[in-house]
Design a protein around this motif. Structure first.
Motif, PDB file in Angstrom:
ATOM      1  N   SER A 204       0.812  -1.221   0.000  1.00 49.85           N
ATOM      2  CA  SER A 204       0.000   0.000   0.000  1.00 49.85           C
ATOM      3  C   SER A 204       0.844   1.270   0.000  1.00 49.85           C
ATOM      4  N   LYS A 205       2.148   1.127   0.268  1.00 47.93           N
ATOM      5  CA  LYS A 205       3.045   2.283   0.313  1.00 47.93           C
ATOM      6  C   LYS A 205       3.946   2.344  -0.912  1.00 47.93           C
ATOM      7  N   ALA A 206       3.513   1.741  -2.009  1.00 48.51           N
ATOM      8  CA  ALA A 206       4.310   1.741  -3.232  1.00 48.51           C
ATOM      9  C   ALA A 206       3.398   1.789  -4.447  1.00 48.51           C
ATOM     10  N   LYS A 207       3.947   2.303  -5.553  1.00 46.64           N
ATOM     11  CA  LYS A 207       3.234   2.261  -6.821  1.00 46.64           C
ATOM     12  C   LYS A 207       3.317   0.831  -7.366  1.00 46.64           C
ATOM     13  N   PRO A 208       2.188   0.207  -7.639  1.00 45.43           N
ATOM     14  CA  PRO A 208       2.210  -1.205  -8.035  1.00 45.43           C
ATOM     15  C   PRO A 208       2.813  -1.449  -9.414  1.00 45.43           C
ATOM     16  N   GLU A 209       2.964  -0.401 -10.211  1.00 42.07           N
ATOM     17  CA  GLU A 209       3.575  -0.569 -11.542  1.00 42.07           C
ATOM     18  C   GLU A 209       5.088  -0.761 -11.475  1.00 42.07           C
ATOM     19  N   ILE A 210       5.708  -0.394 -10.347  1.00 42.22           N
ATOM     20  CA  ILE A 210       7.170  -0.398 -10.243  1.00 42.22           C
ATOM     21  C   ILE A 210       7.716  -1.829 -10.203  1.00 42.22           C
ATOM     22  N   TYR A 211       8.737  -2.070 -11.020  1.00 37.21           N
ATOM     23  CA  TYR A 211       9.428  -3.367 -11.043  1.00 37.21           C
ATOM     24  C   TYR A 211      10.764  -3.272 -10.302  1.00 37.21           C
ATOM     25  N   SER A 212      11.539  -2.208 -10.565  1.00 36.52           N
ATOM     26  CA  SER A 212      12.776  -1.929  -9.829  1.00 36.52           C
ATOM     27  C   SER A 212      12.899  -0.421  -9.700  1.00 36.52           C
ATOM     28  N   TYR A 213      13.780   0.032  -8.797  1.00 39.83           N
ATOM     29  CA  TYR A 213      13.867   1.465  -8.549  1.00 39.83           C
ATOM     30  C   TYR A 213      15.296   1.856  -8.205  1.00 39.83           C
ATOM     31  N   GLU A 242      25.878   3.435 -16.091  1.00 35.64           N
ATOM     32  CA  GLU A 242      25.776   2.050 -15.627  1.00 35.64           C
ATOM     33  C   GLU A 242      25.059   1.163 -16.630  1.00 35.64           C
ATOM     34  N   ILE A 243      25.435  -0.121 -16.622  1.00 33.87           N
ATOM     35  CA  ILE A 243      24.618  -1.189 -17.200  1.00 33.87           C
ATOM     36  C   ILE A 243      24.123  -2.045 -16.049  1.00 33.87           C
ATOM     37  N   ASN A 244      22.822  -2.351 -16.066  1.00 35.53           N
ATOM     38  CA  ASN A 244      22.218  -3.197 -15.041  1.00 35.53           C
ATOM     39  C   ASN A 244      21.380  -4.297 -15.680  1.00 35.53           C
ATOM     40  N   ILE A 245      21.141  -5.344 -14.918  1.00 31.11           N
ATOM     41  CA  ILE A 245      20.170  -6.380 -15.282  1.00 31.11           C
ATOM     42  C   ILE A 245      19.110  -6.335 -14.188  1.00 31.11           C
ATOM     43  N   PRO A 246      18.106  -5.468 -14.334  1.00 30.80           N
ATOM     44  CA  PRO A 246      17.173  -5.224 -13.231  1.00 30.80           C
ATOM     45  C   PRO A 246      16.408  -6.480 -12.818  1.00 30.80           C
ATOM     46  N   GLU A 247      16.291  -6.654 -11.511  1.00 32.70           N
ATOM     47  CA  GLU A 247      15.514  -7.763 -10.949  1.00 32.70           C
ATOM     48  C   GLU A 247      14.353  -7.204 -10.141  1.00 32.70           C
ATOM     49  N   ALA A 248      13.306  -7.977 -10.055  1.00 33.34           N
ATOM     50  CA  ALA A 248      12.076  -7.532  -9.412  1.00 33.34           C
ATOM     51  C   ALA A 248      12.316  -7.084  -7.977  1.00 33.34           C
ATOM     52  N   GLY A 249      11.856  -5.875  -7.661  1.00 32.90           N
ATOM     53  CA  GLY A 249      11.900  -5.365  -6.309  1.00 32.90           C
ATOM     54  C   GLY A 249      13.237  -4.840  -5.838  1.00 32.90           C
ATOM     55  N   ARG A 250      14.270  -4.911  -6.686  1.00 30.06           N
ATOM     56  CA  ARG A 250      15.611  -4.504  -6.254  1.00 30.06           C
ATOM     57  C   ARG A 250      15.800  -2.992  -6.369  1.00 30.06           C
ATOM     58  N   ASN A 251      16.709  -2.481  -5.512  1.00 34.34           N
ATOM     59  CA  ASN A 251      17.036  -1.066  -5.432  1.00 34.34           C
ATOM     60  C   ASN A 251      18.422  -0.856  -6.039  1.00 34.34           C
ATOM     61  N   TYR A 252      18.511  -0.035  -7.076  1.00 27.42           N
ATOM     62  CA  TYR A 252      19.772   0.166  -7.784  1.00 27.42           C
ATOM     63  C   TYR A 252      20.525   1.415  -7.339  1.00 27.42           C
ATOM     64  N   GLY A 253      20.083   1.999  -6.220  1.00 29.28           N
ATOM     65  CA  GLY A 253      20.970   2.857  -5.450  1.00 29.28           C
ATOM     66  C   GLY A 253      20.913   4.354  -5.631  1.00 29.28           C
ATOM     67  N   TRP A 254      20.545   4.842  -6.819  1.00 21.19           N
ATOM     68  CA  TRP A 254      20.603   6.279  -7.038  1.00 21.19           C
ATOM     69  C   TRP A 254      19.595   7.008  -6.135  1.00 21.19           C
ATOM     70  N   PRO A 255      19.975   8.148  -5.516  1.00 24.79           N
ATOM     71  CA  PRO A 255      21.276   8.824  -5.511  1.00 24.79           C
ATOM     72  C   PRO A 255      22.103   8.522  -4.260  1.00 24.79           C
ATOM     73  N   ILE A 256      21.798   7.420  -3.586  1.00 23.36           N
ATOM     74  CA  ILE A 256      22.528   7.089  -2.355  1.00 23.36           C
ATOM     75  C   ILE A 256      23.892   6.511  -2.686  1.00 23.36           C
ATOM     76  N   ILE A 257      23.949   5.621  -3.682  1.00 19.36           N
ATOM     77  CA  ILE A 257      25.245   5.118  -4.145  1.00 19.36           C
ATOM     78  C   ILE A 257      25.361   5.369  -5.639  1.00 19.36           C
ATOM     79  N   THR A 258      26.568   5.685  -6.080  1.00 20.40           N
ATOM     80  CA  THR A 258      26.847   5.948  -7.484  1.00 20.40           C
ATOM     81  C   THR A 258      28.356   5.955  -7.689  1.00 20.40           C
ATOM     82  N   TYR A 259      28.793   5.683  -8.908  1.00 16.72           N
ATOM     83  CA  TYR A 259      30.206   5.796  -9.258  1.00 16.72           C
ATOM     84  C   TYR A 259      30.514   7.160  -9.875  1.00 16.72           C
ATOM     85  N   GLY A 260      29.519   8.042  -9.926  1.00 14.59           N
ATOM     86  CA  GLY A 260      29.722   9.384 -10.437  1.00 14.59           C
ATOM     87  C   GLY A 260      29.897  10.393  -9.318  1.00 14.59           C
ATOM     88  N   VAL A 261      30.204  11.627  -9.724  1.00 19.12           N
ATOM     89  CA  VAL A 261      30.383  12.729  -8.772  1.00 19.12           C
ATOM     90  C   VAL A 261      29.576  13.924  -9.252  1.00 19.12           C
TER      91      VAL A 261
END
Length: 374
Positions: A204-213, A242-261
């Motif tokens: 109930s606290k998420a958009k149901p369309e989201i697969y990864s974020y 970045e190149i990613n292979i997104p998986e269901a429900g996973r968090n890919y980090g932006w903007p908390i982690i990144t290899y950029g500045v």
């Protein structure tokens, strides 16, 4: 038979704008020809079953190029109102997997409500060069005035689900907010319904369309030809594409982690490059190449490139070839640097050639063909 003839015509159309000399690469000698240079900031392309193409122009026009390489001066009719706003405009186009029977095409574009903008996806039936029976199947929540990071690529997977890639709209923290579509990868049925197995369907606290974020701005997406998994790439800030292979429900980090500045000043963004519970990319580019467009090569025309991943680079005006082993990038080669312009999209044609779009006022559709092997 008619389709075969059309493909042959497309493959053999003589054009005056050819590479002066064969171009040697690590594994293949290639040439290129300009199919047309009469496109205005083209953004995406898709091949139709008869070898013709649909090409989006950022200014809101959807162009038709027949199988013989002739660009129709009259755009496809029946499109919605599309606003060119910064990085937004008419973006991706794709066909329904059953296009030959249902005639559905899908487009993503910047839609305006008042003075605010967001990414929208519409589908309609293509009949006599007109889009009919159109319906919006997705709208980004929370439109804003921002001119940045609209995404957007459209990919059907092998199960018939539609993936929609989005950007964070230039507001990084939105990518960590599951109540907000921005900075996420969306997964839907072909008519916009939400799949029952989406990871946040019952949250109930998420958009149901989201697969990864946790994504910054995804502008490349393609299915791996063997595994059928979706691969994506996204723009980093200064460094950290970045190149990613997104998986269901996973968090890919932006903007908390990144290899950029941070731009210009070069200071750290977020908490560094790693954090528990956040995914690491398959590959990064430092410095950034500004990736756009992405395609796996599966044809026979370039046997030395079979299974390779190709990515366009806007910043360095080149085509990047990536070799893959067990979902890891093992080698990278840069091709065509400064020869064609800002490469916005790359696709494999039904003739087994590679086709590129260049992002410029007089944008080009370019065909890459083999000259001979080294």
């Amino acid at each position: 038979m008619a389709g075969s003839i059309s493909l042959l015509l497309f493959a053999c159309t003589a054009q005056p704008l050819l590479a002066d000399k064969p171009i040697k690469t690590e594994k293949q000698t290639i040439g290129y020809e300009i199919v047309t240079d009469k496109l205005s900031h083209p953004w995406a392309m898709v091949f139709m079953p008869d070898g013709a193409m649909l090409i989006t122009e950022k200014n809101g026009k959807l162009r038709y190029l027949d199988a013989a390489g002739n660009l129709d001066p009259i755009p496809i009719q029946g499109l919605p109102e599309i606003r060119t706003h910064g990085q937004g405009g008419l973006l991706d186009v794709t066909l329904h997997p059953d296009f030959e029977s249902n005639r559905y095409i899908y487009i993503s574009y910047a839609e305006r409500t008042g003075n605010r903008y967001g990414t929208t996806v519409m589908r309609g039936k293509l009949k006599n060069h007109t889009l009919e029976e159109s319906e919006v199947i997705f709208r980004l929540s929370n439109k804003t005035k921002s001119r940045h990071h609209f995404g957007s690529r459209l990919v059907f997977d092998n199960q018939g689900f539609l993936f929609i890639t989005l950007g964070d709209r230039g507001d990084g923290p939105r990518a960590q907010d599951l109540t907000d579509h921005a900075g996420s990868l969306i997964r839907l049925h072909d008519d916009g319904r939400i799949p029952q197995d989406n990871p946040f369907k019952d949250n109930s606290k998420a958009k149901p369309e989201i697969y990864s974020y946790g994504h910054r701005n995804i502008q490349g997406a393609a299915l791996h030809p063997a595994s059928g998994s979706l691969w994506t790439h996204e723009h980093g800030p200064q460094g950290g594409d970045e190149i990613n292979i997104p998986e269901a429900g996973r968090n890919y980090g932006w903007p908390i982690i990144t290899y950029g500045v941070n731009y210009v000043i070069g200071t750290k963004i977020g908490e560094g490059t790693h954090k528990v519970g956040m995914e690491q990319p398959v590959h990064t580019w430092i410095p950034s190449i500004a990736p756009s467009g992405m395609s796996f090569y599966t044809g026979e025309q370039f046997p030395q490139w079979k299974g390779n991943l190709f990515v366009g680079s806007l910043k360095f005006q080149q085509l990047v070839r990536l070799e893959i082993d067990n979902n890891k990038i093992t080698h990278e080669e840069r091709l065509l640097t400064d020869k064609l312009g800002r490469i916005r999209d790359v696709r494999q044609g039904p003739d087994g050639m590679l086709y590129l779009l260049t992002d410029e006022r007089k944008g080009k559709l370019v065909k890459i063909f083999p000259k001979n092997t080294l």
